[in-house]
Design a protein around this motif. Sequence first.
Motif, PDB file in Angstrom:
ATOM      1  N   THR A  79       6.371  -1.480 -31.600  1.00 60.71           N
ATOM      2  CA  THR A  79       7.776  -1.470 -31.996  1.00 60.71           C
ATOM      3  C   THR A  79       8.701  -1.724 -30.817  1.00 60.71           C
ATOM      4  OG1 THR A  79       7.901   0.935 -31.703  1.00 60.71           O
ATOM      5  CG2 THR A  79       7.331   0.127 -33.902  1.00 60.71           C
ATOM      6  N   SER A  80       8.132  -2.000 -29.654  1.00 64.76           N
ATOM      7  CA  SER A  80       8.956  -2.208 -28.465  1.00 64.76           C
ATOM      8  C   SER A  80       9.785  -3.471 -28.598  1.00 64.76           C
ATOM      9  CB  SER A  80       8.068  -2.297 -27.228  1.00 64.76           C
ATOM     10  OG  SER A  80       8.834  -2.658 -26.099  1.00 64.76           O
ATOM     11  N   LYS A  81      11.039  -3.397 -28.144  1.00 64.99           N
ATOM     12  CA  LYS A  81      11.921  -4.560 -28.162  1.00 64.99           C
ATOM     13  C   LYS A  81      11.986  -5.229 -26.794  1.00 64.99           C
ATOM     14  CE  LYS A  81      14.770  -2.915 -31.978  1.00 64.99           C
ATOM     15  NZ  LYS A  81      16.141  -2.606 -32.453  1.00 64.99           N
ATOM     16  N   SER A  82      11.308  -4.641 -25.803  1.00 64.58           N
ATOM     17  CA  SER A  82      11.293  -5.230 -24.469  1.00 64.58           C
ATOM     18  C   SER A  82      10.117  -4.680 -23.683  1.00 64.58           C
ATOM     19  CB  SER A  82      12.599  -4.928 -23.733  1.00 64.58           C
ATOM     20  OG  SER A  82      12.568  -5.455 -22.411  1.00 64.58           O
ATOM     21  N   PHE A  83       9.503  -5.540 -22.895  1.00 58.64           N
ATOM     22  CA  PHE A  83       8.456  -5.092 -21.984  1.00 58.64           C
ATOM     23  C   PHE A  83       9.058  -4.640 -20.654  1.00 58.64           C
ATOM     24  CE2 PHE A  83       5.781  -7.833 -24.737  1.00 58.64           C
ATOM     25  CZ  PHE A  83       4.761  -6.923 -25.019  1.00 58.64           C
ATOM     26  N   ALA A  84      10.340  -4.877 -20.468  1.00 60.76           N
ATOM     27  CA  ALA A  84      10.996  -4.496 -19.217  1.00 60.76           C
ATOM     28  C   ALA A  84      11.380  -3.021 -19.255  1.00 60.76           C
ATOM     29  CB  ALA A  84      12.242  -5.334 -18.991  1.00 60.76           C
ATOM     30  N   ARG A 127      10.701 -20.127 -33.000  1.00 64.24           N
ATOM     31  CA  ARG A 127      11.336 -20.260 -34.310  1.00 64.24           C
ATOM     32  C   ARG A 127      11.456 -18.931 -35.048  1.00 64.24           C
ATOM     33  NH1 ARG A 127       7.979 -25.219 -36.725  1.00 64.24           N
ATOM     34  NH2 ARG A 127       6.386 -24.195 -35.464  1.00 64.24           N
ATOM     35  N   ALA A 128      10.449 -18.090 -34.932  1.00 63.58           N
ATOM     36  CA  ALA A 128      10.478 -16.821 -35.659  1.00 63.58           C
ATOM     37  C   ALA A 128      11.293 -15.750 -34.942  1.00 63.58           C
ATOM     38  CB  ALA A 128       9.053 -16.312 -35.885  1.00 63.58           C
ATOM     39  N   CYS A 129      11.558 -15.947 -33.657  1.00 65.10           N
ATOM     40  CA  CYS A 129      12.225 -14.907 -32.862  1.00 65.10           C
ATOM     41  C   CYS A 129      13.596 -15.328 -32.350  1.00 65.10           C
ATOM     42  CB  CYS A 129      11.345 -14.524 -31.668  1.00 65.10           C
ATOM     43  SG  CYS A 129       9.708 -13.936 -32.115  1.00 65.10           S
ATOM     44  N   GLY A 130      13.925 -16.598 -32.443  1.00 60.37           N
ATOM     45  CA  GLY A 130      15.178 -17.067 -31.869  1.00 60.37           C
ATOM     46  C   GLY A 130      15.064 -17.135 -30.358  1.00 60.37           C
ATOM     47  N   LEU A 131      16.137 -16.801 -29.662  1.00 57.26           N
ATOM     48  CA  LEU A 131      16.139 -16.791 -28.203  1.00 57.26           C
ATOM     49  C   LEU A 131      15.748 -15.414 -27.690  1.00 57.26           C
ATOM     50  CD1 LEU A 131      19.452 -18.759 -27.539  1.00 57.26           C
ATOM     51  CD2 LEU A 131      17.111 -19.595 -27.186  1.00 57.26           C
ATOM     52  N   LYS A 168       1.699 -17.307 -19.181  1.00 58.39           N
ATOM     53  CA  LYS A 168       1.650 -16.826 -20.559  1.00 58.39           C
ATOM     54  C   LYS A 168       2.793 -15.841 -20.765  1.00 58.39           C
ATOM     55  CE  LYS A 168      -1.533 -13.829 -21.572  1.00 58.39           C
ATOM     56  NZ  LYS A 168      -2.873 -13.247 -21.859  1.00 58.39           N
ATOM     57  N   LEU A 169       3.637 -16.095 -21.760  1.00 58.17           N
ATOM     58  CA  LEU A 169       4.742 -15.201 -22.093  1.00 58.17           C
ATOM     59  C   LEU A 169       4.496 -14.578 -23.458  1.00 58.17           C
ATOM     60  CD1 LEU A 169       7.891 -17.296 -21.040  1.00 58.17           C
ATOM     61  CD2 LEU A 169       6.842 -15.390 -19.799  1.00 58.17           C
ATOM     62  N   THR A 170       4.572 -13.250 -23.517  1.00 59.46           N
ATOM     63  CA  THR A 170       4.374 -12.536 -24.776  1.00 59.46           C
ATOM     64  C   THR A 170       5.689 -11.902 -25.209  1.00 59.46           C
ATOM     65  OG1 THR A 170       2.079 -12.026 -24.164  1.00 59.46           O
ATOM     66  CG2 THR A 170       3.056 -10.737 -25.961  1.00 59.46           C
ATOM     67  N   VAL A 171       6.138 -12.229 -26.409  1.00 63.64           N
ATOM     68  CA  VAL A 171       7.368 -11.670 -26.962  1.00 63.64           C
ATOM     69  C   VAL A 171       7.079 -10.259 -27.472  1.00 63.64           C
ATOM     70  CG1 VAL A 171       9.128 -11.926 -28.759  1.00 63.64           C
ATOM     71  CG2 VAL A 171       8.201 -13.940 -27.611  1.00 63.64           C
ATOM     72  N   PRO A 172       7.960  -9.293 -27.213  1.00 59.09           N
ATOM     73  CA  PRO A 172       7.742  -7.928 -27.704  1.00 59.09           C
ATOM     74  C   PRO A 172       7.564  -7.912 -29.221  1.00 59.09           C
ATOM     75  CG  PRO A 172       9.578  -7.981 -26.175  1.00 59.09           C
ATOM     76  CD  PRO A 172       9.220  -9.409 -26.453  1.00 59.09           C
ATOM     77  N   ALA A 173       6.636  -7.095 -29.697  1.00 54.11           N
ATOM     78  CA  ALA A 173       6.355  -7.034 -31.125  1.00 54.11           C
ATOM     79  C   ALA A 173       7.557  -6.574 -31.933  1.00 54.11           C
ATOM     80  CB  ALA A 173       5.173  -6.096 -31.382  1.00 54.11           C
ATOM     81  N   GLY A 174       8.418  -5.768 -31.320  1.00 54.14           N
ATOM     82  CA  GLY A 174       9.566  -5.240 -32.037  1.00 54.14           C
ATOM     83  C   GLY A 174      10.815  -6.096 -31.930  1.00 54.14           C
ATOM     84  N   TRP A 175      10.699  -7.271 -31.326  1.00 58.84           N
ATOM     85  CA  TRP A 175      11.877  -8.125 -31.174  1.00 58.84           C
ATOM     86  C   TRP A 175      12.393  -8.555 -32.537  1.00 58.84           C
ATOM     87  CZ3 TRP A 175      14.789  -9.141 -27.023  1.00 58.84           C
ATOM     88  CH2 TRP A 175      15.758 -10.149 -27.149  1.00 58.84           C
TER      89      TRP A 175
END
Length: 211
Positions: free
Chosen positions: A9-14, A138-142, A162-169
């Motif tokens: 559910t994280s919105k950021s890995f930072a 496309r599914a996440c926008g920017l 390799k860039l991984t988008v947070p699952a909660g984004w």
Amino acid sequence: MPAAPADTTSKSFAPPARQRGYIAAMRQLAESRTPGAPVRVYLSVPPLITERDNWEDRLKAVRTRLPRGVELLTYATAFADGADYASRWEAFAAGLDGLVVIAPQKKPGGKVHRLGPASRNELRTVVAAGKPVLLFARACGLVPVVDCRAGRIGPPHRLRTKLTVPAGWDARTPAPTLQAALAALKPTTSVEPARAARAAHLLNPFEVAVR
């Protein structure tokens, strides 16, 4: 029953401190923008994507998500004269205000995107300059790269990222980091003088470990 992964559910890995530093740096860029100055963003994308039938739709999707008035450059428009890209990139990048990256996904609809050597170099150049860098999916926008998990892959002679988008984004609820990045890319038309830029924004408090 096994515990769910920490990033479901994280919105950021930072970490929060890095997110705050990134937002502060983006605000400094926005405040220091000269009224009337053009805002130039480069779209980093491999040929295999630009050659697809839906490329114009993707390009339009990126444009509509960036602030109005931003000049969106591509390889075809920036290097259309046939001049050598490799020898011109560093000087060209110095005049950019930001970067948007489109990269192939590891799996269709997945969160993992793979940047080839050229896109990797472009990303590293603009991140090092303290400018906003965004991944478009496309599914996440920017998605600000600072919020992604970055990793180095491939052999030394052909390094990739390799860039991984947070699952909660959630593209429907812009994160504070994205709002700050877009504000930093918004052209300024006010006649009020912009604040002087502070060198601190070049210290990269938001730098991603893209090695």
